[in-house]
Design a protein around this motif. Structure first.
Motif, mmCIF file in Angstrom:
data_model
loop_
_atom_site.group_PDB
_atom_site.id
_atom_site.type_symbol
_atom_site.label_atom_id
_atom_site.label_comp_id
_atom_site.label_asym_id
_atom_site.label_seq_id
_atom_site.Cartn_x
_atom_site.Cartn_y
_atom_site.Cartn_z
ATOM 1 N N LYS A 1 0.853 -1.183 0.000
ATOM 2 C CA LYS A 1 0.000 0.000 0.000
ATOM 3 C C LYS A 1 0.887 1.231 0.000
ATOM 4 O O LYS A 1 1.032 1.897 1.023
ATOM 5 C CB LYS A 1 -0.909 -0.015 1.230
ATOM 6 C CG LYS A 1 -2.009 -1.055 1.125
ATOM 7 C CD LYS A 1 -2.842 -1.116 2.376
ATOM 8 C CE LYS A 1 -3.836 -2.266 2.261
ATOM 9 N NZ LYS A 1 -4.581 -2.462 3.492
ATOM 10 N N ILE A 2 1.518 1.507 -1.127
ATOM 11 C CA ILE A 2 2.295 2.738 -1.218
ATOM 12 C C ILE A 2 1.682 3.630 -2.281
ATOM 13 O O ILE A 2 0.994 3.140 -3.188
ATOM 14 C CB ILE A 2 3.793 2.485 -1.519
ATOM 15 C CG1 ILE A 2 3.974 1.581 -2.731
ATOM 16 C CG2 ILE A 2 4.520 1.952 -0.314
ATOM 17 C CD1 ILE A 2 5.403 1.492 -3.187
ATOM 18 N N HIS A 3 1.941 4.899 -2.134
ATOM 19 C CA HIS A 3 1.321 5.870 -3.032
ATOM 20 C C HIS A 3 1.768 5.642 -4.478
ATOM 21 O O HIS A 3 2.918 5.256 -4.720
ATOM 22 C CB HIS A 3 1.701 7.282 -2.581
ATOM 23 C CG HIS A 3 0.799 8.338 -3.130
ATOM 24 N ND1 HIS A 3 0.926 8.810 -4.406
ATOM 25 C CD2 HIS A 3 -0.252 8.989 -2.583
ATOM 26 C CE1 HIS A 3 -0.001 9.722 -4.619
ATOM 27 N NE2 HIS A 3 -0.731 9.850 -3.519
ATOM 28 N N LEU A 4 0.838 5.886 -5.392
ATOM 29 C CA LEU A 4 1.114 5.713 -6.830
ATOM 30 C C LEU A 4 2.394 6.436 -7.252
ATOM 31 O O LEU A 4 3.193 5.910 -8.032
ATOM 32 C CB LEU A 4 -0.083 6.259 -7.630
ATOM 33 C CG LEU A 4 0.030 6.320 -9.147
ATOM 34 C CD1 LEU A 4 0.123 4.929 -9.741
ATOM 35 C CD2 LEU A 4 -1.161 7.053 -9.747
ATOM 36 N N PHE B 1 5.358 4.615 -5.868
ATOM 37 C CA PHE B 1 5.449 3.361 -6.617
ATOM 38 C C PHE B 1 6.120 3.602 -7.968
ATOM 39 O O PHE B 1 6.920 2.806 -8.452
ATOM 40 C CB PHE B 1 4.036 2.798 -6.811
ATOM 41 C CG PHE B 1 4.006 1.441 -7.428
ATOM 42 C CD1 PHE B 1 4.384 0.327 -6.702
ATOM 43 C CD2 PHE B 1 3.623 1.273 -8.746
ATOM 44 C CE1 PHE B 1 4.383 -0.927 -7.275
ATOM 45 C CE2 PHE B 1 3.614 0.022 -9.322
ATOM 46 C CZ PHE B 1 3.988 -1.078 -8.589
#
Lengths: 351, 217
Positions: A157-160, A163
């Protein structure tokens, strides 16, 4: 002596240049074409790792090429490499699928036929078998890697945006590995035929007790530099074509394809990896130069299959199979004719 | 390495702030409509001013996000989708601001029999927008949960349509104690405007559904 050797090496260096301008795009095409990685970064990393791969791990696949035809005359080696380069050039111009690996093998067979040397059939079978096997193996790796990455992708769950930054780093790492594998596996195409005939010219250079650069490694260093020159001078356009027109992969899918293909190229190139696999009683692979383009296509098909087999273009498979037969045959004919001309018109010893 | 992620962090913060603004606007909008129907006009105007400020701030954030994404060549494969999402989300803030402005200018007459209906409509439109913000956050951080939030957006938009229809039927019913036809039309107009916020949220949600499918590997 040295200057005449360098003149004869030009055909191999030309082959290296064309390999750099075309095959580097297989490794970096999507990363550069989608503008995830700048061309300058790609070219620099690619050049360093191609040369490293060629010098450090290039001898394995070259040994197999050497077994197919030990060309002891320098003019013969020059002509064989020239015939392979001409075949690649003509087939590319005629928009036919072509691979340097298949062209050089065809050209060596042409030399065998011309010189009346018996073709080492077991070595040939091993090489051709590897051509068929390598895209399939890449597809298998791509399917496995796709599921691993897709599974991981669902969990993290990391930010776009972050990522995206990680993906860029991954693409550079995969590109470096791919370039190293390309250098290790394909240097045999570029310089393999010259090993026998230049044995006396390049002598070992030792850097104290630190390291020794063997004659073969010096030859591979020259070949690696010619590949790097090809990357810097001509691969940009090809990268953008591959990245934006042909495959249309997402950056993460490109990472999967490049890593799968690089693993396969490395498996078919690294002597130390082969020794390691043998030591643990695991199946090892023959050290043979394979086509990076076909391996990449295998990877793209693997990702397509992992996604559920949609949008698979079966015509691509047909084109690859055509290449397995057509390229060596054309190269063998070109080699035979060129050797005839070099021997009879230019009065050179070709075997 | 740190520098490599610095630009990404800055733009992440801008996107988070932009989404925070929409969430705040949705909640202020609901409270503002309630204040208006409760006759607290000063409070309503204050809330209108706050929405206007947030709308301007969001415009600035939107421009900055757009500029940075292009200038720094970030997320090349999803850039168009992210900008599309941000611009359409901005339309939702604009809508909330516009509706509150219409209330402030036209000052619709407050009728006790419609009060609860308008409270419910404002609350539903606000919930719809809040779920859209949650879906947008999930799009950036937790793609697997986007679908859950989008289902809620569709649910609340449908609820808003039902309440809007109920208000309209009530406004034009024979036994409703409103003499002038124009006043009935005015009630219909404001029911439609508040409900439009939920409609706008749903149209963004539909885009987001497509963007989410495109983000699979």
């Amino acid at each position: 002596m040295m200057s005449s050797v360098l003149i004869f090496l030009t055909s191999g260096l030309f082959l290296g240049w064309s390999l750099g301008s075309n095959d580097a795009a297989n490794v970096w095409g999507t990363a550069v074409g989608t503008r995830m990685v700048k061309f300058k970064t790609a070219a620099l990393v690619c050049s360093i790792f191609v040369i490293a791969g060629a010098v450090i791990s290039g001898s394995g696949a070259s040994h197999t090429i050497g077994k197919l035809g030990s060309i002891s005359a320098l003019a013969g080696a020059f002509t064989v490499a020239l015939a392979a380069a001409l075949s690649v050039y003509w087939m590319t111009k005629a928009a036919l699928p072509v691979s340097t690996s298949q062209a050089i093998v065809g050209a060596i067979i042409g030399w065998n036929l011309f010189s009346g040397t018996a073709v080492d059939v077991p070595a040939l079978v091993k090489i051709v078998g590897t051509w068929v096997f390598s895209p399939i193996l890449t597809a298998v790796f791509a399917v496995i890697l796709y599921h691993l990455v897709a599974n991981g992708f669902r969990r993290i769950k990391i930010h776009l945006l972050r990522f995206d930054s990680y993906t860029r780093l991954l693409l550079i790492a995969a590109g470096a590995f791919g370039s190293y594998s390309l250098g290790a596996n394909n240097i045999a195409n570029v310089m393999g035929v010259f090993i026998e005939s230049t044995g006396d010219v390049f002598t070992d250079i030792s850097f104290g007790s630190f390291a020794v650069l063997t004659g073969v490694q010096q030859l591979f260093l020259l070949g690696g530099i010619s590949i790097a020159v090809g990357v810097f001078t001509y691969s940009k356009k090809v990268m953008f074509t591959v990245g934006s027109d042909i495959y249309k992969l997402s950056p993460l899918a490109a990472f999967i394809v490049v890593v799968s293909s690089s693993i396969v190229l490395f498996l078919f190139a690294s002597q130390s990896l082969k020794d390691l696999l043998v030591a643990y009683n695991l199946p090892s692979f023959p050290l043979v130069p394979v086509s990076s383009s076909q391996s990449i296509v295998g990877g793209v098909i693997g990702v397509g299959l992992a996604r559920g087999g949609r949008n698979l273009n079966l015509k691509v498979l047909g084109r690859i199979s055509f290449g397995w037969v057509a390229t060596p045959v054309i190269a063998a004919v070109v080699s035979f004719v060129t050797l005839f001309i070099v021997q009879n018109v230019f009065a050179q010893t070709v075997f | 390495m740190n520098l490599f992620f610095q630009k990404a962090r800055a733009i992440e913060a801008d996107i988070d702030k932009f989404l925070d603004n929409i969430l705040t606007v949705a909640m202020i909008f609901e409270q503002g409509i309630k204040d208006y129907y409760n006759g607290k006009f000063d409070q309503f105007e204050d809330r209108g001013t706050e929405v206007r400020r947030l709308e301007r701030e969001s415009d600035e954030l939107r421009r900055r996000i757009k500029y940075t994404l292009y200038k720094e060549l970030l997320i090349p494969d999803a850039r168009g989708d992210v900008l599309g999402l941000i611009e359409n989300l901005d339309n939702v803030i604009d809508r909330a601001h516009h509706v509150m402005l219409q209330f402030s200018i036209e000052k619709p007459i407050i009728r006790e029999i419609f009060k609860e209906d308008f409270f419910e409509l404002a609350e539903t439109a606000s919930k719809c927008t809040q779920e859209l913000v949650a879906a947008s956050r999930a799009f950036f951080r937790d793609i697997n949960h986007v679908a859950n939030y989008l289902t809620k957006v569709h649910h609340w938009e449908h609820e808003a349509d039902i309440i809007e229809e109920r208000i309209k039927r009530k406004a034009f019913a024979d036994d409703t104690p409103i003499d002038k036809f124009s006043l009935r039309v005015h009630i219909r107009y404001f029911a439609e405007r508040i409900s439009q916020l939920a409609d706008d949220a749903e149209s963004v949600a539909e885009r987001l559904e497509v963007y989410t499918i495109k983000r699979s590997i």
